[in-house]
Design an enzyme around this catalytic site. Structure first.
Site, short mmCIF file in Angstrom:
data_model
loop_
_atom_site.label_atom_id
_atom_site.label_comp_id
_atom_site.label_asym_id
_atom_site.label_seq_id
_atom_site.Cartn_x
_atom_site.Cartn_y
_atom_site.Cartn_z
N GLU A 107 0.83 -1.19 0.00
CA GLU A 107 0.00 0.00 0.00
C GLU A 107 0.87 1.25 0.00
OE1 GLU A 107 -2.34 2.46 -0.67
OE2 GLU A 107 -3.48 0.62 -0.35
N ASP A 119 -11.93 -1.62 -9.20
CA ASP A 119 -12.08 -0.51 -10.14
C ASP A 119 -11.05 -0.54 -11.26
OD1 ASP A 119 -14.05 0.24 -8.41
OD2 ASP A 119 -13.26 2.23 -7.96
N GLY A 128 -17.81 10.54 -12.38
CA GLY A 128 -17.32 9.15 -12.37
C GLY A 128 -15.88 9.06 -11.91
N SER A 148 -25.15 13.27 -12.48
CA SER A 148 -26.27 12.94 -11.58
C SER A 148 -26.34 11.44 -11.32
CB SER A 148 -27.59 13.44 -12.16
OG SER A 148 -27.89 12.80 -13.40
N HIS A 181 -17.71 -3.38 -2.85
CA HIS A 181 -18.04 -4.77 -2.51
C HIS A 181 -17.86 -5.70 -3.72
CE1 HIS A 181 -21.74 -2.55 -3.49
NE2 HIS A 181 -22.14 -3.65 -4.10
N GLY A 215 -7.95 2.36 1.27
CA GLY A 215 -8.14 2.91 -0.07
C GLY A 215 -9.20 3.99 -0.15
N GLU A 239 -26.08 17.56 -16.33
CA GLU A 239 -26.06 16.17 -16.80
C GLU A 239 -25.93 16.14 -18.32
OE1 GLU A 239 -25.74 12.58 -17.52
OE2 GLU A 239 -26.04 12.95 -15.37
N ILE A 243 -22.73 9.38 -7.02
CA ILE A 243 -21.97 10.37 -6.25
C ILE A 243 -22.69 11.70 -6.23
CG2 ILE A 243 -19.77 11.60 -6.08
CD1 ILE A 243 -18.47 9.19 -7.51
N HIS A 267 -43.44 -10.21 10.36
CA HIS A 267 -44.44 -9.15 10.21
C HIS A 267 -44.54 -8.38 11.52
CE1 HIS A 267 -48.13 -7.15 9.01
NE2 HIS A 267 -48.64 -7.46 10.21
#
Length: 570
Positions: A113, A404, A358, A263, A413, A119, A285, A266, A540
């Site tokens: 690292e 990524d 992004g 939009s 995840h 991260g 956008e 994030i 319930h």
């Protein structure tokens, strides 16, 4: 199928002589024509005598030596012995998950690292943003007098301390980071500090940039370097008035008017935070509608709840082609260009701009050129088992990329699931991750979650493969728990095949949607058909009954279960 008795990992005593003799006699010559990266699985496919758990590790160690010998025969400059079974470059959520699973499998593991453990997710992403969203959720509730009055509650003078809110986010990130670091150390994972660079087959150098560093060898290597915020050309980020999510999470100030470029997840989450804290927001956008990544029906409803009633306006179908930070008393200036005509359409002047367009893979400096690997738009090409593919289309032996950096699914995840899948493979058990079973969530108030295909994607797949799809929906307004909370706004949507009951996608907008999605996610992962899940029992009154009603309202025309439900292979 592989013998499960062979694939178990455990510490053991001496292997029985009769077993060892039979294993020694195995001929490995037929394996010479196989791709080396598949050797391990092919060798482990042999049916040995029934071995007990304590004998298995000895078998595995013997096989590893055979594999190394085959590796040298194919790749002359590969090492013949290794410092580690597994070296992971990057200690984010993906790398951490892989390291923990590797230790469980008995692998000697190191993690490299160059920044901080945890991260992006822990330090500049999921974790601190959830701390801010927890504050925004409570502020939104305390300010909603109509909602509280309906419950018989009276509150006045709700306010917040900006620095205390920022400290809450920072302290949470610090706490989680320390927990991750301690867990790695406690399990015996070596933490190697520095930037990791691949110098050749099964070799990694680490250390400070510009210094010689140290080299280690590894039987297998996982790249898990993650991503950084993507900033389009023409946008000048000063970290104060023109910011990325990295800066926004520090909450150094709350602007009166902020433009959010993008939009998606994030942008939506930060619009929730900023409007709850008193800001006005303008979305910019590039596509023709807000929230383009979501199911269109969910986007439409979410816009009605999350955007229209709040201090938010928006420009769609435009690019922010130039953004100049505020200085000398002047505001942030944003040039808007029509996405179709490419002509300048308008100019905005705001107090701040958040770039939420992004993320880009962080793959520079990895030494990929040393192993003949070319990135594609910065992403490292991999196959369905996360094995790295070189410039000639061949698999690179013993090299994997998760998270990524490979671009398959840019979620923390998902990176962790990919890492676990890789560790399963290097431990001798073939595993292919079903990415359509991985859920996603947007932590607005209310939340949005999804798994599988959107309706347009499902219709495209159905047309291509020649089957019909059906849609089922249920409202939160009919759920007792949601009504008790006075949180009836919400919708759950199921996309499925009526011929065999296969679940193609589930989308939820409503209270605790991020928690509710996992029943659908697990059903897809396990190949559970609607016919079977209809019989699941839900407590319930709970919000989980939204999904119970959703599955029960579907109509499957055949009693034939879809193929995966008969025999799930992972």
């Amino acid at each position: 199928m592989h013998s499960s008795s062979v694939l178990s990992l455990s510490n053991c005593s001496v292997l029985k002589r009769s077993h060892r003799n039979q294993i020694e006699k195995l001929s490995f010559t037929p394996l010479k024509n196989l791709r080396f990266c598949g050797l391990r699985n092919e060798i482990l496919a042999f049916e040995f005598l029934k071995l007990n758990r304590c004998e298995t590790q000895r078998v595995r160690n013997f096989l590893r030596n055979k594999i190394v010998a085959a590796s040298v025969a194919e790749n002359g400059n590969a090492p013949t012995s290794f410092d580690y079974d597994l070296v992971i470059i990057g200690a984010g959520v993906g790398g951490h998950g892989a390291a923990l699973h590797a230790v469980e499998k008995g692998l000697k593991t190191a993690i490299i690292e160059g920044d901080v453990i945890g991260g992006t997710c822990v330090n500049r992403g999921c974790v601190p943003s959830k701390a801010l969203l927890a504050v925004s959720g409570r502020m939104r509730e305390l300010k909603n007098k109509h909602h509280l009055k309906a419950l018989g509650i009276q509150v006045s003078g709700a306010g917040y301390d900006r620095q205390a809110v920022a400290d809450h986010a920072n302290n949470l990130a610090s706490k989680i980071r320390n927990n991750l670091t301690n867990s790695l150390k406690a399990l015996g994972v070596d933490i190697l500090t520095g930037v990791g660079t691949i110098t050749g087959p099964q070799r990694v150098k680490y250390g400070k940039v510009g210094f010689s560093g140290s080299e280690v060898t590894a039987r297998d290597i996982i790249i898990a370097t993650g991503s950084v915020p993507f900033v389009p050309r023409g946008i000048e980020v000063d970290g104060k008035t023109v910011i990325t999510s990295d800066h926004a999470l520090k909450l150094e100030f709350v602007p009166e008017w902020i433009a959010i470029v993008g939009s998606g997840y994030i942008g939506l989450e930060f619009s929730d935070v900023y409007t709850a804290l008193g800001s006005e927001v303008t979305f910019i956008e590039a596509l023709d509608q807000l929230m383009p990544g979501f199911d269109p029906e969910i986007s439409k409803l979410a816009q009605r709840i999350l955007v229209n009633p709040r201090k938010i306006d928006y420009h769609t179908g435009v690019f922010a082609t130039k953004i100049t930070p505020a200085k000398d008393g002047r505001p942030v200036v944003i040039e808007l260009t029509d996405a179709k005509t490419k002509e300048v359409k308008d100019t905005l002047e705001v107090d701040a701009a958040l770039i939420a367009t992004g993320r880009a893979p962080f793959t520079n400096g990895l030494g990929l050129e040393n192993i003949n690997v070319l990135t594609q738009r910065g992403f490292i090409p991999v196959d369905e088992r996360m094995r790295v593919v070189d410039a000639d289309g061949n698999l690179v032996p013993h090299l994997y990329c998760i998270g990524d950096a490979n671009g398959k699914m840019m979620l923390a995840h998902a990176a962790s699931a990919q890492g676990i899948s890789v560790v399963e493979q290097v431990s001798g058990r073939d595993h292919v991750l079903n990415h359509l079973s991985i859920p996603a969530a947007c932590f607005t108030h209310p939340e949005i979650s999804m798994v599988g295909l959107t309706e347009p994607q499902a219709r495209e797949k159905a047309e291509k493969e020649g089957f019909e799809i059906s849609i089922a929906k249920t409202s939160f307004k009919a759920n007792t728990k949601a009504m008790a909370e006075n949180e009836g706004e919400g919708l759950a949507k199921l996309i499925y095949r009526p011929d065999n009951g296969e679940i193609l996608g589930v989308h939820i907008f409503g209270m605790h949607a991020a928690d509710l999605i996992h029943e659908a996610s697990n059903a897809i992962a396990l190949g559970t058909s609607i016919q079977d899940i209809k019989f699941a029992v839900h407590a319930h009154p709970t919000l989980s009954e939204v999904l119970d009603e959703l599955f029960k309202s579907s109509k499957v025309t055949s009693h034939n279960h879809h193929p995966l439900s008969e025999s799930v292979v992972v």
